[in-house]
Design an enzyme around this catalytic site. Structure first.
Site, PDB file in Angstrom:
ATOM      1  N   ASP A  81      47.946  49.351 -10.483  1.00  0.00           N
ATOM      2  CA  ASP A  81      48.229  49.105 -11.902  1.00  0.00           C
ATOM      3  C   ASP A  81      48.221  50.409 -12.683  1.00  0.00           C
ATOM      4  OD1 ASP A  81      48.759  47.667 -14.164  1.00  0.00           O
ATOM      5  OD2 ASP A  81      46.764  46.792 -14.359  1.00  0.00           O
ATOM      6  N   HIS A  87      56.964  54.135 -12.073  1.00  0.00           N
ATOM      7  CA  HIS A  87      57.023  53.421 -10.791  1.00  0.00           C
ATOM      8  C   HIS A  87      57.428  54.380  -9.658  1.00  0.00           C
ATOM      9  CE1 HIS A  87      56.231  49.746 -12.809  1.00  0.00           C
ATOM     10  NE2 HIS A  87      57.409  49.624 -13.390  1.00  0.00           N
ATOM     11  N   LEU A 107      48.218  50.605  11.783  1.00  0.00           N
ATOM     12  CA  LEU A 107      47.984  50.000  10.460  1.00  0.00           C
ATOM     13  C   LEU A 107      49.059  48.961  10.180  1.00  0.00           C
ATOM     14  CD1 LEU A 107      46.612  50.066   7.564  1.00  0.00           C
ATOM     15  CD2 LEU A 107      48.439  51.658   6.933  1.00  0.00           C
TER      16      LEU A 107
HETATM   17  C1  FPP Z   1      51.901  47.972 -12.110  1.00  0.00           C
HETATM   18  O1  FPP Z   1      52.011  48.958 -13.096  1.00  0.00           O
HETATM   19  C2  FPP Z   1      52.781  48.255 -10.994  1.00  0.00           C
HETATM   20  C3  FPP Z   1      53.775  47.434 -10.548  1.00  0.00           C
HETATM   21  C4  FPP Z   1      54.109  46.140 -11.154  1.00  0.00           C
HETATM   22  C5  FPP Z   1      54.649  47.793  -9.436  1.00  0.00           C
HETATM   23  C6  FPP Z   1      54.049  48.586  -8.342  1.00  0.00           C
HETATM   24  C7  FPP Z   1      55.132  49.329  -7.681  1.00  0.00           C
HETATM   25  C8  FPP Z   1      55.040  50.566  -7.168  1.00  0.00           C
HETATM   26  C9  FPP Z   1      53.800  51.336  -7.096  1.00  0.00           C
HETATM   27  C10 FPP Z   1      56.234  51.259  -6.647  1.00  0.00           C
HETATM   28  C11 FPP Z   1      56.953  50.613  -5.545  1.00  0.00           C
HETATM   29  C12 FPP Z   1      56.115  50.128  -4.436  1.00  0.00           C
HETATM   30  C13 FPP Z   1      56.387  50.223  -3.141  1.00  0.00           C
HETATM   31  C14 FPP Z   1      55.508  49.483  -2.198  1.00  0.00           C
HETATM   32  C15 FPP Z   1      57.476  51.009  -2.593  1.00  0.00           C
HETATM   33  P1  FPP Z   1      52.472  48.501 -14.537  1.00  0.00           P
HETATM   34  O2  FPP Z   1      53.915  48.723 -14.655  1.00  0.00           O
HETATM   35  O3  FPP Z   1      52.037  47.090 -14.794  1.00  0.00           O
HETATM   36  O4  FPP Z   1      51.674  49.486 -15.431  1.00  0.00           O
HETATM   37  P2  FPP Z   1      51.175  49.242 -16.934  1.00  0.00           P
HETATM   38  O5  FPP Z   1      50.142  48.137 -16.849  1.00  0.00           O
HETATM   39  O6  FPP Z   1      50.591  50.545 -17.291  1.00  0.00           O
HETATM   40  O7  FPP Z   1      52.376  48.864 -17.728  1.00  0.00           O
END
Ligand code: FPP
Length: 246
Positions: free
Chosen positions: A21, A38, A132
């Site tokens: 997050d 992201h 893994l």
């Molecule tokens: C939450 O941050 C993150 C996500 C919803 C997506 C997670 C994706 C990645 C880390 C990249 C792609 C993953 C892979 C496995 C290749 P948020 O956007 O909710 O952050 P915020 O709460 O600060 O808005």
């Protein structure tokens, strides 16, 4: 620098689950777009996967896209799907070299076709990985998974003459995680203290670790901190401290 020098290698969690997050807030802090955040999050994924391989963690489950995330703006959903395909392509050789086997949990049929194809190709190409298992939760929510399990059991009773008692071990066979041990450690980044519909059944006895660090800043060093914290805990599974120690 060896980030893992203080870790007791005999007490490694066999399954770590992570709610990644804070990509959006990390990006906003530097006046960048959410997509930029992201993208930066992928580097953190790489570090954690590599760290888990080095430490001998057997399962890593990442909450990459929740059922609720479909409600985000379309441009962001599209960007995340594109990023997933790109990252899987880019990481394939490293997965193979490091013995990483890719698996997913969630409603894969909801993903765009090119994502599904890329995932299937990567399953096949990494199926011999034995160090893994990387479980990506994609279009996943725990209530969805539990309800689907209940409906499958009801169907088996009605249609397939299923007449056993539904014990914990029977119920588990209806979950996407049926072949995966329950997580020992759950990590959530970005200073939020919620489970957010993630692995509600499976996290029953997990140790919870929350950090203020935004996901793109999560590194092997941060992983080491989480595992060191985990190693200080006494896991009692409902027993007394004396029972556990004897
Ligand atoms: C939450 O941050 C993150 C996500 C919803 C997506 C997670 C994706 C990645 C880390 C990249 C792609 C993953 C892979 C496995 C290749 P948020 O956007 O909710 O952050 P915020 O709460 O600060 O808005």
């Amino acid at each position: 620098m060896n980030e893992f020098q203080d870790i007791d290698l005999t007490q490694i969690p066999q399954h770590i689950a992570i709610i990644m997050d804070g990509n959006g807030r990390w990006a906003k802090k530097q006046m960048e777009t959410r997509t930029f955040g992201h993208n930066a999050g992928v580097e953190a994924v790489r570090q954690v996967v590599e760290g888990c391989v080095e430490l001998g963690v057997k399962h890593l489950t990442l909450y990459a896209f929740s059922t609720e995330n479909w409600n985000r703006p379309q441009y962001e959903v599209d960007a995340l799907m594109t990023l997933l395909v790109k990252a899987l392509r880019a990481e394939l050789k490293t997965f193979q070299k490091n013995g990483v086997k890719l698996n997913t949990i969630g409603d894969l049929g909801k993903l765009p076709n090119n994502c599904q194809t890329q995932l299937l190709d990567t399953f096949e190409a990494t199926k011999d990985g034995d160090r893994l298992q990387l479980n990506l939760a994609l279009s996943y929510s725990s209530r969805w998974e539990i309800l689907r399990a209940v409906n499958s059991i009801v169907k088996d009773i009605r249609v397939n003459d299923f007449s056993e008692e539904v014990t914990e071990s029977v119920f588990k066979t209806y979950l996407d995680t049926k072949d995966i041990p329950d997580p020992d450690l759950l990590i959530r980044t970005s200073g939020e203290f919620r489970i957010s519909n993630f692995l509600l059944w499976q996290l029953a006895y997990a140790e919870l670790y929350f950090t203020e660090v935004f996901w793109p800043d999560f590194s092997k060093k941060e992983l080491a901190k989480a595992i060191l914290d985990f190693q200080k805990r006494e896991r009692r599974f409902g027993k007394t401290s004396e029972q556990v120690k004897s």
